[in-house]
Each structure stands twice: as structure tokens, then as C-alpha cells.
Write a protein that holds these residues in place. Structure first.
Motif, PDB file in Angstrom:
ATOM      1  N   THR A  89     -12.693   3.681   2.239  1.00 55.01           N
ATOM      2  CA  THR A  89     -11.411   3.415   2.910  1.00 55.01           C
ATOM      3  C   THR A  89     -11.054   1.928   2.852  1.00 55.01           C
ATOM      4  O   THR A  89      -9.880   1.584   2.753  1.00 55.01           O
ATOM      5  CB  THR A  89     -11.423   3.910   4.367  1.00 55.01           C
ATOM      6  N   CYS A  92      -9.357   1.232  -0.373  1.00 57.70           N
ATOM      7  CA  CYS A  92      -7.961   1.689  -0.303  1.00 57.70           C
ATOM      8  C   CYS A  92      -7.102   0.682   0.457  1.00 57.70           C
ATOM      9  O   CYS A  92      -5.969   0.387   0.049  1.00 57.70           O
ATOM     10  CB  CYS A  92      -7.883   3.062   0.357  1.00 57.70           C
ATOM     11  N   ASP A  97      -3.083   0.483   0.571  1.00 62.15           N
ATOM     12  CA  ASP A  97      -2.857   1.879   0.947  1.00 62.15           C
ATOM     13  C   ASP A  97      -3.162   2.011   2.432  1.00 62.15           C
ATOM     14  O   ASP A  97      -4.291   2.244   2.834  1.00 62.15           O
ATOM     15  CB  ASP A  97      -3.759   2.806   0.124  1.00 62.15           C
ATOM     16  N   ASN A  98      -2.141   1.851   3.258  1.00 62.29           N
ATOM     17  CA  ASN A  98      -2.327   1.843   4.710  1.00 62.29           C
ATOM     18  C   ASN A  98      -2.473   3.233   5.313  1.00 62.29           C
ATOM     19  O   ASN A  98      -2.620   3.356   6.524  1.00 62.29           O
ATOM     20  CB  ASN A  98      -1.188   1.090   5.384  1.00 62.29           C
ATOM     21  N   SER A  99      -2.458   4.271   4.511  1.00 59.87           N
ATOM     22  CA  SER A  99      -2.585   5.624   5.040  1.00 59.87           C
ATOM     23  C   SER A  99      -3.995   5.900   5.577  1.00 59.87           C
ATOM     24  O   SER A  99      -4.198   6.847   6.336  1.00 59.87           O
ATOM     25  CB  SER A  99      -2.235   6.654   3.967  1.00 59.87           C
ATOM     26  N   ARG A 101      -5.812   3.569   7.284  1.00 58.71           N
ATOM     27  CA  ARG A 101      -6.134   2.571   8.315  1.00 58.71           C
ATOM     28  C   ARG A 101      -6.730   3.219   9.570  1.00 58.71           C
ATOM     29  O   ARG A 101      -7.716   2.736  10.124  1.00 58.71           O
ATOM     30  CB  ARG A 101      -4.899   1.750   8.678  1.00 58.71           C
TER      31      ARG A 101
END
Length: 128
Positions: A89, A92, A97-99, A101
Motif C-alpha cells: 500500500t 501505491c 494512488d490515494n485509494s 490510504r
């Protein structure tokens, strides 16, 4: 298996980990500290294998059948699995890619708890 110095080093890195979690918005500090802690935790079994009497305690003294050793081992497996998920993560997040977080933060909280349990069980296993 462990010595008091090893436990103190683990506690020190845990405090660093707490600081990195608290100041996650300071990305450079957070990434460098967490990377250092992960590398420390990856190097610990190698250190114990090379410099501590693990064979004598686990095999000769039959401590391998101790439930505490197995609890410690399972906590280590869980901690390393969480590290893998954290790194995935984190990569990412570094690619914007803040999805992930929310997942990264939840894994971080779980990692703080599991690592505290690893240090606690390791401290209980310290050879006196």
C-alpha cells in the motif's frame, strides 16, 4: 533466545515507529523511519541465529514445545505479513494512488499492536 539489550533495541525502534505513525504527514521522516524499522525487524532473526544460543534453548532444553515460543512465532508471522501489506500500500501511495490510504492507516494501527505483542512475548522469552 533474546537478551535484555535486544529488547531495549526493539523498544527503541518501537518508539521510533510510534513517532513515524504520529508524524505520517512528514513523508520523508515517515518513510525513512518505517523502512529502518522494517529492516531492523528483518535482521533480528538473522542476528539471533548467528549470535545467540537458539539451538541449545529450543532443541537441547526442549523449549520448542513451550506455548510462549509458538505464540511469539505466530506473532512474528503476522507482523511480517502486515509488513508485506504495508509495503504494497505504501508503494501505491508513493505513486499517488490515494485509494489505499485508509487501508494503509488501518494496517499501521494493526502493525503497532502486533509489534508490541512481539516485543512483549520476546521480552518474556529473555534468557536470565
Amino acid at each position: 533466545m533474546l537478551t535484555a539489550g535486544t529488547v531495549w533495541a526493539a523498544l527503541f525502534t518501537y518508539v521510533l515507529m510510534l513517532a513515524a505513525f504520529r508524524y505520517a504527514k512528514q513523508r520523508t521522516f515517515h518513510v525513512l523511519t518505517m523502512t529502518s524499522v522494517i529492516l531492523f525487524d528483518l535482521g533480528m532473526p538473522i542476528y539471533l541465529y548467528l549470535y545467540k544460543g537458539w539451538y541449545r534453548r529450543l532443541i537441547v532444553e526442549s523449549e520448542l514445545t513451550s506455548i510462549l515460543v509458538w505464540i511469539h512465532f505466530m506473532m512474528l508471522v503476522m507482523m511480517y505479513a502486515l509488513y508485506v501489506m504495508q509495503v504494497k500500500t505504501a508503494l501505491c501511495l508513493l505513486r499517488s494512488d490515494n485509494s489505499v490510504r485508509i487501508d494503509h492507516r488501518a494496517q499501521g494501527k494493526a502493525l503497532l499492536l502486533v509489534r508490541a505483542l512481539v516485543i512483549f512475548t520476546g521480552a518474556l522469552l529473555v534468557e536470565s
